[in-house]
Motif scaffolding. Sequence first.
Motif, short mmCIF file in Angstrom:
data_model
loop_
_atom_site.label_atom_id
_atom_site.label_comp_id
_atom_site.label_asym_id
_atom_site.label_seq_id
_atom_site.Cartn_x
_atom_site.Cartn_y
_atom_site.Cartn_z
N VAL A 172 0.84 -1.20 0.00
CA VAL A 172 0.00 0.00 0.00
C VAL A 172 0.87 1.25 0.00
O VAL A 172 0.57 2.23 -0.69
CB VAL A 172 -0.95 -0.01 1.21
N GLY A 173 1.95 1.21 0.77
CA GLY A 173 2.86 2.35 0.79
C GLY A 173 3.42 2.65 -0.58
O GLY A 173 3.48 3.81 -1.00
N ALA A 174 3.80 1.62 -1.31
CA ALA A 174 4.33 1.81 -2.65
C ALA A 174 3.26 2.32 -3.61
O ALA A 174 3.55 3.10 -4.53
CB ALA A 174 4.92 0.50 -3.18
N ALA A 175 2.02 1.90 -3.40
CA ALA A 175 0.92 2.32 -4.27
C ALA A 175 0.48 3.76 -4.00
O ALA A 175 -0.18 4.37 -4.84
CB ALA A 175 -0.27 1.39 -4.11
N GLN A 176 0.82 4.26 -2.83
CA GLN A 176 0.47 5.63 -2.43
C GLN A 176 -1.03 5.90 -2.52
O GLN A 176 -1.48 6.90 -3.10
CB GLN A 176 1.26 6.65 -3.26
N VAL A 177 -1.80 4.98 -1.92
CA VAL A 177 -3.24 5.16 -1.83
C VAL A 177 -3.63 5.13 -0.35
O VAL A 177 -2.88 4.63 0.48
CB VAL A 177 -4.01 4.05 -2.59
N PRO A 178 -4.81 5.65 -0.02
CA PRO A 178 -5.26 5.57 1.36
C PRO A 178 -5.38 4.12 1.84
O PRO A 178 -5.72 3.23 1.05
CB PRO A 178 -6.63 6.25 1.33
N TYR A 179 -5.10 3.92 3.13
CA TYR A 179 -5.08 2.58 3.72
C TYR A 179 -5.99 2.57 4.94
O TYR A 179 -5.74 3.28 5.92
CB TYR A 179 -3.65 2.24 4.12
N ILE A 180 -7.04 1.77 4.89
CA ILE A 180 -7.95 1.63 6.02
C ILE A 180 -7.45 0.47 6.88
O ILE A 180 -7.41 -0.68 6.44
CB ILE A 180 -9.40 1.37 5.55
N ILE A 181 -7.07 0.80 8.11
CA ILE A 181 -6.53 -0.18 9.06
C ILE A 181 -7.62 -0.52 10.06
O ILE A 181 -8.08 0.34 10.81
CB ILE A 181 -5.29 0.39 9.78
#
Length: 279
Positions: free
Chosen positions: A112-121
Amino acid sequence: MGILNVTPDSFSDGGRYADTRRAVQHGLQMARAGADLVDVGGESTRPGARPVPLTEELARVVPVVRELALAGVAVSVDTMHAEVAHAAVQAGACVVNDVSGGLADPAMAATVGAAQVPYIITHWRAPSHEMDRHAVYDDVVSQVVGELHARVEAAIEAGVEAERIVLDPGLGFAKDAEHDWQLLAHLGALKDMGFPLLVGASRKRLIRAALQAHGAGDAESEERDAATAAVSALAAAAGASCVRVHDVRSSLHAVYMAATWSAESHAASILRSVPPHTR
């Protein structure tokens, strides 16, 4: 956020949208009804659910994500697996919604970090087939906050930018109805963590339990939409940035009411603070 389960076994609508064409049609309907995001998931996380092979999850999710994205719909992908998240983002998904908070797949946060999109945890303790055994807390609010802090730190360390993180208390995941209601009653403690909040109560056991406690009987899943909308309004008034629901229109209208109520309450509080002779 509208829920689009492309699964044969989800607790509320399993099998209804397993066909790609029907799934895309329903996603488009939710967008027209006012959903800001359509959340596409290819693996059920209902209590007792078993994992599905990655190839199967990919086959269910990616075509639907691609078609909805091409139609201009903002899509999130509901997955615990980095490979599915990556493929969905490549197909047009703009958010990753990971109900395991990165615990199910150690590669997820870096992906997700590499994709640079929001991440719902989401707060999560164990897979669906065994999560009920982990619903043991001394203080559910403080423990959920503490465990989410740990997941946030791990995500940031793996490369997820803090401003892209959204938190979900994980209602129903390793929690019984009483735990869920305690978390809902103390959303402020989660809000104080400094991240946007997503609340996903739609049609879940906590709603059935509350209806039963008040003598409303054993409401079937779709009969819980009015109660879900009430929870949506209360969650929005308490500071939630998004609610994840099956029936978009009823919760959208409920959130409108909460926003109007909150705005009027804020205006009234400002007015009360102004000396009478200056009004």
